[in-house]
Design a protein around this motif. Structure first.
Motif, mmCIF file in Angstrom:
data_model
loop_
_atom_site.group_PDB
_atom_site.id
_atom_site.type_symbol
_atom_site.label_atom_id
_atom_site.label_comp_id
_atom_site.label_asym_id
_atom_site.label_seq_id
_atom_site.Cartn_x
_atom_site.Cartn_y
_atom_site.Cartn_z
ATOM 1 N N LEU A 112 0.850 -1.187 0.000
ATOM 2 C CA LEU A 112 0.000 0.000 0.000
ATOM 3 C C LEU A 112 0.882 1.233 0.000
ATOM 4 O O LEU A 112 1.918 1.260 0.680
ATOM 5 N N ASN A 113 0.479 2.268 -0.729
ATOM 6 C CA ASN A 113 1.249 3.504 -0.635
ATOM 7 C C ASN A 113 0.934 4.198 0.685
ATOM 8 O O ASN A 113 0.039 3.794 1.426
ATOM 9 N N LYS A 114 1.671 5.231 0.990
ATOM 10 C CA LYS A 114 1.587 5.860 2.309
ATOM 11 C C LYS A 114 0.184 6.368 2.617
ATOM 12 O O LYS A 114 -0.340 6.153 3.716
ATOM 13 N N LEU A 115 -0.457 7.026 1.649
ATOM 14 C CA LEU A 115 -1.789 7.581 1.904
ATOM 15 C C LEU A 115 -2.815 6.482 2.146
ATOM 16 O O LEU A 115 -3.656 6.585 3.045
ATOM 17 N N ASP A 116 -2.761 5.411 1.354
ATOM 18 C CA ASP A 116 -3.706 4.312 1.545
ATOM 19 C C ASP A 116 -3.436 3.584 2.859
ATOM 20 O O ASP A 116 -4.366 3.110 3.518
ATOM 21 N N PHE A 117 -2.164 3.482 3.232
ATOM 22 C CA PHE A 117 -1.828 2.833 4.501
ATOM 23 C C PHE A 117 -2.349 3.660 5.675
ATOM 24 O O PHE A 117 -2.865 3.109 6.657
ATOM 25 N N ILE A 118 -2.253 4.985 5.578
ATOM 26 C CA ILE A 118 -2.792 5.855 6.635
ATOM 27 C C ILE A 118 -4.307 5.693 6.722
ATOM 28 O O ILE A 118 -4.878 5.611 7.816
ATOM 29 N N ASP A 119 -4.988 5.637 5.574
ATOM 30 C CA ASP A 119 -6.442 5.414 5.573
ATOM 31 C C ASP A 119 -6.774 4.083 6.224
ATOM 32 O O ASP A 119 -7.737 3.977 6.995
ATOM 33 N N TYR A 120 -5.993 3.053 5.911
ATOM 34 C CA TYR A 120 -6.214 1.739 6.509
ATOM 35 C C TYR A 120 -6.064 1.806 8.031
ATOM 36 O O TYR A 120 -6.899 1.270 8.770
ATOM 37 N N LEU A 121 -5.018 2.465 8.507
ATOM 38 C CA LEU A 121 -4.812 2.577 9.958
ATOM 39 C C LEU A 121 -5.954 3.326 10.636
ATOM 40 O O LEU A 121 -6.283 3.067 11.800
ATOM 41 N N ASN A 122 -6.580 4.239 9.903
ATOM 42 C CA ASN A 122 -7.675 5.022 10.473
ATOM 43 C C ASN A 122 -9.033 4.352 10.317
ATOM 44 O O ASN A 122 -10.063 4.968 10.594
ATOM 45 N N GLY A 123 -9.035 3.096 9.875
ATOM 46 C CA GLY A 123 -10.283 2.331 9.864
ATOM 47 C C GLY A 123 -10.954 2.185 8.529
ATOM 48 O O GLY A 123 -12.079 1.661 8.466
ATOM 49 N N GLU A 124 -10.336 2.603 7.447
ATOM 50 C CA GLU A 124 -10.918 2.402 6.122
ATOM 51 C C GLU A 124 -11.020 0.907 5.838
ATOM 52 O O GLU A 124 -10.060 0.164 6.017
ATOM 53 N N THR A 125 -12.197 0.454 5.413
ATOM 54 C CA THR A 125 -12.415 -0.985 5.226
ATOM 55 C C THR A 125 -12.655 -1.381 3.778
ATOM 56 O O THR A 125 -12.579 -2.566 3.446
ATOM 57 N N ASN A 126 -12.951 -0.412 2.903
ATOM 58 C CA ASN A 126 -13.285 -0.749 1.516
ATOM 59 C C ASN A 126 -12.474 0.093 0.540
ATOM 60 O O ASN A 126 -11.910 1.134 0.894
ATOM 61 N N ASN A 127 -12.441 -0.382 -0.701
ATOM 62 C CA ASN A 127 -11.812 0.365 -1.803
ATOM 63 C C ASN A 127 -10.367 0.733 -1.491
ATOM 64 O O ASN A 127 -9.917 1.858 -1.712
ATOM 65 N N ILE A 128 -9.637 -0.242 -0.973
ATOM 66 C CA ILE A 128 -8.223 -0.037 -0.661
ATOM 67 C C ILE A 128 -7.403 -0.440 -1.882
ATOM 68 O O ILE A 128 -7.383 -1.604 -2.272
ATOM 69 N N LEU A 129 -6.753 0.532 -2.483
ATOM 70 C CA LEU A 129 -5.981 0.269 -3.701
ATOM 71 C C LEU A 129 -4.606 -0.271 -3.320
ATOM 72 O O LEU A 129 -3.894 0.325 -2.523
ATOM 73 N N TYR A 130 -4.246 -1.408 -3.889
ATOM 74 C CA TYR A 130 -2.947 -1.995 -3.589
ATOM 75 C C TYR A 130 -2.131 -2.129 -4.877
ATOM 76 O O TYR A 130 -2.658 -2.044 -5.982
ATOM 77 N N PHE A 131 -0.828 -2.338 -4.694
ATOM 78 C CA PHE A 131 0.096 -2.449 -5.823
ATOM 79 C C PHE A 131 0.892 -3.732 -5.683
ATOM 80 O O PHE A 131 1.376 -4.056 -4.602
ATOM 81 N N LYS A 132 1.049 -4.444 -6.764
ATOM 82 C CA LYS A 132 1.827 -5.673 -6.757
ATOM 83 C C LYS A 132 3.317 -5.337 -6.788
ATOM 84 O O LYS A 132 3.752 -4.411 -7.474
#
Length: 328
Positions: A112-132
C-alpha cells in the motif's frame, strides 16, 4: 526486501569500512579495546520501499480481495464469536468477511502507498488500492550444488535451487540510529557482497498516529517487518491459555489475529565463524487485534506505534518486529 539482519549487517560493515580495519576487529585486536563493538548502539526503526516519490508499506494480512477483482482490497471485520468451536477457549472475536461474503482471497506480493496505509490505519475498510511488488522486486533463480565439508568437492545428488530477489526501480528506505555514516557512499549488501550505493534521505517517513475516540479500547498492530517471538506466533508476555498479558505497563487481551505462515530466519556469525540459531518468525503484514484492559490509547501510541516488539535478543535492534497501530 532483504531481511532486517541483512541491512543491519550492511550498515555495520559500512561503518567498519569507514572507521576500523574489519579484520583486526574480527581478531579482537587490542587497538579496539578487546572485543568492544563500536556498532553496539545501532538500532533500526524503519525499513520501507520507495518507488519514484512514493513510500510503500507491506499490505496487512487482514486485507483481502474478491476473486474477480484484482485491483481493490477490503478488510475483514472483527465480530464476536458465535457458535465457533476453537482450541482457544478464551477467544472472544474472529475476523470474518463482510456481509457473509466468502469469495475473498489473500493478496500475495502486494503493498500500500503511504496515503492508503494511513487510511487503513484510520479504519478504512473498503476500496483499498494496492500495488503488486512483482514489477519492482524481480525473482532471479540460482542453481547450485552442495560441497562436502571435508573435501570441499561437489557431492552427488545435492543439486539445489534458491529464489534470489533483486530490486528493480525500487529503493530501500532505512531509518536507524546509534551509528554515524557519511551522507553518501557504497555498501556491501548480503552474503555475496552486492554493491549498493546509498544517500541520506531528508524527508520524514514517520506515520501519524490514527485518530481514536476517547473511550476506544480496541486496536490492532501491523508488522512491517518479520517478528521473532519466544512462543512462536505469540509474544513472550502473552499467556497461551487466557490470551492476556502485561506489556510495559499495559494489560492487554488478544482478540483475534491474521498471522501468516512462519518464515525461517538464521544467518552466519563472521566473528565466531558459526551459524546463528534458526528461528521461525512471524511474517511481514501479520496483524494482531487487542483490547485494553488497563491503560490508555495514548500509552498504546507511545509503546507500540512505530516501535519494535520482537522479544528475542538481539533481533529487536536489527529491526525485526517494527509495527504500526491501527483502529480495530
Amino acid at each position: 526486501p532483504p531481511f532486517p539482519s541483512v541491512i543491519y549487517g550492511a550498515l555495520r560493515s559500512a561503518y567498519f569500512a569507514n572507521h576500523i580495519d574489519i579484520f583486526q576487529y574480527l581478531k579482537g585486536s587490542d587497538k579496539l579495546d578487546g572485543n568492544e563493538d563500536p556498532t553496539k548502539n545501532l538500532k533500526i526503526s524503519g525499513i520501507l520501499l520507495k518507488i519514484s516519490d512514493e513510500i510503500y508499506f507491506p499490505i496487512p494480512l487482514d486485507c483481502v480481495k474478491e476473486k474477480d477483482n484484482s485491483e481493490e482490497a477490503f478488510t475483514l471485520l472483527l465480530e464476536s464469536v458465535n457458535g465457533l468451536i476453537s482450541n482457544y477457549p478464551e477467544l472472544e472475536k474472529i475476523l470474518v468477511y463482510p456481509d457473509g461474503n466468502n469469495k475473498g482471497e489473500n493478496i500475495s506480493n502486494a503493498m500500500l502507498n503511504k496515503l492508503d496505509f494511513i487510511d487503513y490505519l484510520n479504519g478504512e475498510t473498503n476500496n483499498i488500492l494496492y500495488f503488486k511488488t512483482n514489477n519492482y522486486i524481480k525473482s532471479e533463480p540460482k542453481i547450485g550444488i552442495a560441497r562436502s565439508s571435508i573435501t570441499h568437492s561437489s557431492e552427488e545428488g545435492k543439486l539445489y535451487r534458491i529464489d534470489m530477489k533483486r530490486l528493480d526501480g525500487a529503493t530501500l528506505l532505512v531509518d536507524f540510529e546509534g551509528l554515524y555514516l557519511p551522507k553518501s557512499g557504497m555498501i556491501k549488501l548480503g552474503g555475496e557482497g552486492k554493491a549498493v550505493s546509498y544517500n541520506k534521505y531528508e524527508k520524514d517517513i514517520s506515520i501519524k498516529f490514527p485518530e481514536f475516540e476517547e473511550n476506544d479500547k480496541e486496536f490492532k498492530i501491523i508488522l512491517s517487518t518479520p517478528a521473532i517471538f519466544k512462543k512462536g506466533w505469540l509474544p513472550e508476555w502473552m499467556d497461551e491459555n487466557t490470551l492476556t498479558g502485561n506489556y510495559n505497563g499495559l494489560r492487554l487481551k488478544l482478540l483475534a489475529g491474521a498471522v501468516g505462515k512462519p518464515i525461517n530466519i538464521a544467518g552466519f556469525n563472521m566473528k565466531t565463524k558459526m551459524p546463528k540459531p534458526m528461528y521461525k518468525a512471524v511474517p511481514t503484514g501479520s496483524v494482531y487485534y487487542f483490547k485494553l484492559i488497563n491503560g490508555t490509547i495514548e500509552e498504546v501510541k507511545e509503546i507500540f506505534h512505530q516501535k519494535v516488539i520482537s522479544d528475542v535478543y538481539p533481533y529487536p535492534e536489527q529491526g525485526f518486529g517494527i509495527c504500526y497501530v491501527g483502529r480495530a
